[in-house]
Design a protein around this motif. Sequence first.
Motif, mmCIF file in Angstrom:
data_model
loop_
_atom_site.group_PDB
_atom_site.id
_atom_site.type_symbol
_atom_site.label_atom_id
_atom_site.label_comp_id
_atom_site.label_asym_id
_atom_site.label_seq_id
_atom_site.Cartn_x
_atom_site.Cartn_y
_atom_site.Cartn_z
ATOM 1 N N PHE A 45 4.880 3.689 -5.384
ATOM 2 C CA PHE A 45 4.853 2.539 -4.470
ATOM 3 C C PHE A 45 3.680 1.655 -4.858
ATOM 4 C CE2 PHE A 45 3.471 0.282 -0.709
ATOM 5 C CZ PHE A 45 4.644 -0.082 -0.072
ATOM 6 N N ASP A 46 3.946 0.354 -5.011
ATOM 7 C CA ASP A 46 2.858 -0.537 -5.429
ATOM 8 C C ASP A 46 2.661 -1.753 -4.521
ATOM 9 O OD1 ASP A 46 4.963 -2.196 -6.007
ATOM 10 O OD2 ASP A 46 4.616 -2.266 -8.156
ATOM 11 N N ASP A 47 3.437 -1.861 -3.431
ATOM 12 C CA ASP A 47 3.327 -2.963 -2.465
ATOM 13 C C ASP A 47 3.811 -4.286 -3.020
ATOM 14 O OD1 ASP A 47 2.786 -4.034 0.056
ATOM 15 O OD2 ASP A 47 0.821 -4.762 -0.563
ATOM 16 N N ARG A 48 4.295 -4.330 -4.245
ATOM 17 C CA ARG A 48 4.826 -5.568 -4.804
ATOM 18 C C ARG A 48 6.348 -5.515 -4.925
ATOM 19 N NH1 ARG A 48 1.485 -9.333 -6.913
ATOM 20 N NH2 ARG A 48 -0.731 -8.832 -7.047
ATOM 21 N N THR A 49 6.885 -4.307 -4.880
ATOM 22 C CA THR A 49 8.327 -4.167 -4.920
ATOM 23 C C THR A 49 8.874 -4.262 -3.502
ATOM 24 O OG1 THR A 49 8.278 -1.778 -4.625
ATOM 25 C CG2 THR A 49 8.075 -2.594 -6.885
ATOM 26 N N LYS A 50 10.200 -4.200 -3.377
ATOM 27 C CA LYS A 50 10.822 -4.280 -2.063
ATOM 28 C C LYS A 50 10.950 -2.902 -1.408
ATOM 29 C CE LYS A 50 13.432 -8.530 -2.929
ATOM 30 N NZ LYS A 50 14.767 -9.176 -2.958
ATOM 31 N N THR A 51 10.334 -1.901 -2.015
ATOM 32 C CA THR A 51 10.393 -0.559 -1.454
ATOM 33 C C THR A 51 9.724 -0.532 -0.081
ATOM 34 O OG1 THR A 51 10.324 0.410 -3.663
ATOM 35 C CG2 THR A 51 9.793 1.864 -1.821
ATOM 36 N N VAL A 52 10.439 -0.021 0.911
ATOM 37 C CA VAL A 52 9.906 0.079 2.255
ATOM 38 C C VAL A 52 9.009 1.310 2.323
ATOM 39 C CG1 VAL A 52 10.512 0.288 4.690
ATOM 40 C CG2 VAL A 52 12.012 -0.969 3.127
ATOM 41 N N PRO A 53 7.816 1.209 2.932
ATOM 42 C CA PRO A 53 6.918 2.365 2.991
ATOM 43 C C PRO A 53 7.557 3.593 3.623
ATOM 44 C CG PRO A 53 6.150 0.572 4.409
ATOM 45 C CD PRO A 53 7.210 0.019 3.538
ATOM 46 N N HIS A 54 8.397 3.405 4.639
ATOM 47 C CA HIS A 54 9.076 4.547 5.261
ATOM 48 C C HIS A 54 10.004 5.226 4.251
ATOM 49 C CE1 HIS A 54 8.025 1.846 8.638
ATOM 50 N NE2 HIS A 54 7.813 2.966 9.292
ATOM 51 N N LYS A 55 10.677 4.425 3.437
ATOM 52 C CA LYS A 55 11.558 4.980 2.417
ATOM 53 C C LYS A 55 10.751 5.743 1.373
ATOM 54 C CE LYS A 55 14.970 3.650 -1.074
ATOM 55 N NZ LYS A 55 15.648 2.507 -1.760
ATOM 56 N N HIS A 56 9.598 5.191 1.022
ATOM 57 C CA HIS A 56 8.745 5.863 0.039
ATOM 58 C C HIS A 56 8.288 7.225 0.566
ATOM 59 C CE1 HIS A 56 5.928 6.446 -3.216
ATOM 60 N NE2 HIS A 56 4.976 6.679 -2.334
ATOM 61 N N LEU A 84 -0.909 10.242 -6.273
ATOM 62 C CA LEU A 84 -0.204 10.063 -7.541
ATOM 63 C C LEU A 84 1.073 9.249 -7.367
ATOM 64 C CD1 LEU A 84 -0.537 13.704 -8.939
ATOM 65 C CD2 LEU A 84 -1.991 11.734 -9.445
ATOM 66 N N SER A 85 1.544 9.127 -6.118
ATOM 67 C CA SER A 85 2.769 8.362 -5.857
ATOM 68 C C SER A 85 2.474 6.890 -5.607
ATOM 69 C CB SER A 85 3.509 8.947 -4.650
ATOM 70 O OG SER A 85 2.891 8.558 -3.425
ATOM 71 N N LEU A 86 1.198 6.511 -5.687
ATOM 72 C CA LEU A 86 0.797 5.123 -5.463
ATOM 73 C C LEU A 86 0.320 4.497 -6.762
ATOM 74 C CD1 LEU A 86 -1.274 5.521 -2.169
ATOM 75 C CD2 LEU A 86 1.187 5.125 -2.410
ATOM 76 N N THR A 87 0.524 3.204 -6.872
ATOM 77 C CA THR A 87 0.033 2.472 -8.034
ATOM 78 C C THR A 87 -0.309 1.055 -7.602
ATOM 79 O OG1 THR A 87 0.516 1.884 -10.347
ATOM 80 C CG2 THR A 87 2.321 1.665 -8.773
ATOM 81 N N GLY A 88 -0.951 0.310 -8.465
ATOM 82 C CA GLY A 88 -1.263 -1.086 -8.163
ATOM 83 C C GLY A 88 -2.106 -1.252 -6.914
ATOM 84 N N GLU A 89 -1.726 -2.223 -6.077
ATOM 85 C CA GLU A 89 -2.490 -2.538 -4.879
ATOM 86 C C GLU A 89 -2.512 -1.374 -3.883
ATOM 87 O OE1 GLU A 89 -1.312 -6.201 -3.115
ATOM 88 O OE2 GLU A 89 -1.481 -7.350 -4.968
ATOM 89 N N ALA A 90 -1.439 -0.597 -3.859
ATOM 90 C CA ALA A 90 -1.398 0.542 -2.942
ATOM 91 C C ALA A 90 -2.439 1.589 -3.335
ATOM 92 C CB ALA A 90 0.003 1.162 -2.941
ATOM 93 N N LYS A 91 -2.574 1.827 -4.629
ATOM 94 C CA LYS A 91 -3.581 2.789 -5.099
ATOM 95 C C LYS A 91 -4.987 2.251 -4.828
ATOM 96 C CE LYS A 91 -4.737 6.547 -7.432
ATOM 97 N NZ LYS A 91 -6.195 6.407 -7.465
#
Length: 203
Positions: A45-56, A84-91
């Motif tokens: 999850f990187d907060d730039r995609t359309k992935t919903v945090p609940h889905k992640h 390890l499941s976070l990247t980019g701005e989320a990390k």
Amino acid sequence: MDDEPMWAADHVVALTPGSAITIRETENGFAIKGNHLTLIKGNQFDDRTKTVPHKHIHEFLGICDMFKYRDTENEAVRLMMFPLSLTGEAKTWLDKLNEGTIETWDELRTAFISRFFPPALFDRLLIEICAFSQHEKESLTDVWLRIKEMLKNCHGHNMSKGNIIKIFYHGLNEITQEVINAAAGGIFLSASQRQSLAQARLG
């Protein structure tokens, strides 16, 4: 073994000094299975995609539940694996939290959801659903798939199926309304909820 593929090798995971996450009663030398690591990093999850945090969160827990680590509690595994499941701005967000901020999985999940699914975002998504309308040249199938995706993204909307059907129907153009009225054998919204759900493929 030198011939062992990277995905099959175990990798030692250790939290860095000053980490926001505190894990009690866990050995520092926790080794994650290589294929487990591959799955986790393949669903970041990187907060730039359309992935919903609940889905992640849901997908992350699903991956964690596929593997068992002897002598390591599930909560400790989740706490060590989630960064390890976070990247980019989320990390970056997680790295900037104060040391010792998080001690339990519930605290980590709550902090993550609060940061990436704030009330303002929820309100905006709910407004978009209430203002739903069919796009020009959008097929009935496509318009239905779109509102389903909008509802899924607006986690916790608590809208009844009856209200969803009304929003969906009133958002359709006149031609599409006529099509589903004909399929329902009359006015679509006058049919029983069960009939409406069946026609709209909700049931």
